[in-house]
Design a protein around this motif. Structure first.
Motif, PDB file in Angstrom:
ATOM      1  N   VAL A  22       0.822  -1.215   0.000  1.00 48.58           N
ATOM      2  CA  VAL A  22       0.000   0.000   0.000  1.00 48.58           C
ATOM      3  C   VAL A  22       0.859   1.271   0.000  1.00 48.58           C
ATOM      4  O   VAL A  22       0.397   2.332  -0.388  1.00 48.58           O
ATOM      5  N   LYS A  23       2.090   1.149   0.424  1.00 43.36           N
ATOM      6  CA  LYS A  23       2.969   2.333   0.477  1.00 43.36           C
ATOM      7  C   LYS A  23       3.313   2.843  -0.922  1.00 43.36           C
ATOM      8  O   LYS A  23       3.748   3.975  -1.088  1.00 43.36           O
ATOM      9  N   LYS A  24       3.152   1.972  -1.923  1.00 42.54           N
ATOM     10  CA  LYS A  24       3.491   2.377  -3.292  1.00 42.54           C
ATOM     11  C   LYS A  24       2.368   3.161  -3.966  1.00 42.54           C
ATOM     12  O   LYS A  24       2.542   3.690  -5.058  1.00 42.54           O
ATOM     13  N   CYS A  25       1.186   3.211  -3.324  1.00 41.05           N
ATOM     14  CA  CYS A  25       0.034   3.882  -3.934  1.00 41.05           C
ATOM     15  C   CYS A  25       0.293   5.383  -4.088  1.00 41.05           C
ATOM     16  O   CYS A  25       0.740   6.044  -3.156  1.00 41.05           O
ATOM     17  N   MET A  26      -0.010   5.910  -5.275  1.00 35.45           N
ATOM     18  CA  MET A  26       0.159   7.350  -5.491  1.00 35.45           C
ATOM     19  C   MET A  26      -1.196   8.049  -5.603  1.00 35.45           C
ATOM     20  O   MET A  26      -1.294   9.169  -6.091  1.00 35.45           O
TER      21      MET A  26
END
Ligand code: SF4
Ligand code: SF4
Length: 138
Positions: A22-26
């Motif tokens: 989820v940390k990669k979500c922009m």
């Protein structure tokens, strides 16, 4: 508002079991834009990602979206960051079903179900059966 300690653990468990990052979500929203069942959902795919990131899990567990998701993986295909929103939705759904401890759909029950559909049985997409097993069995 402070995050309840259980919600932090749930978010970590769901993230781990989903294999999503989820940390990669922009926050581009393309996953929700691609979702064929967007109109039926109270919480949309991109929100699942951000709410897990914020450890806001209780609302997801109570969401009707986990039963409306078709498991078509269009959101996964569309995501430019390979976040896998559908995997998160499935992990939340599994978390709701697991404590219930029983299947509502079994392989043994399928022949009768399909027979009862008569001629319409031929129209059942294989994807629907795979999706139904994901939703209605452990
Ligand atoms: S897998 Fe579910 S959330 Fe993703 S696009 Fe399909 S219906 Fe929408
Ligand atoms: S498409 Fe991917 S990067 Fe964009 S909002 Fe959805 S999960 Fe985040």
């Amino acid at each position: 508002m402070p995050v309840h300690v259980d919600e932090k653990k749930w978010a970590a468990d769901i993230t781990l079991s989903s294999g999503a990052n989820v940390k990669k979500c922009m926050k581009c929203g393309k996953c929700s834009g691609a979702c064929p069942n967007y109109a039926e959902m109270d919480i949309h795919p991109h929100k699942f990602v951000s709410m897990i990131n914020d450890c806001d899990v209780s609302a997801l567990l109570a969401s009707k979206s986990i039963w409306k998701c078709l498991s078509c993986f269009a959101c996964v295909e569309r995501c430019p960051r390979d976040v896998k929103p559908a995997n998160i939705i499935e992990a939340v759904r599994t978390r709701v079903l697991a404590p219930q401890g029983q299947n509502r759909l079994t392989p043994e029950g399928l022949p009768k179900f399909i027979k009862d559909l008569g001629e319409d049985a031929e129209k059942i997409p294989q994807q629907l059966l795979a999706s139904a097993f994901r939703k209605y069995s452990r």
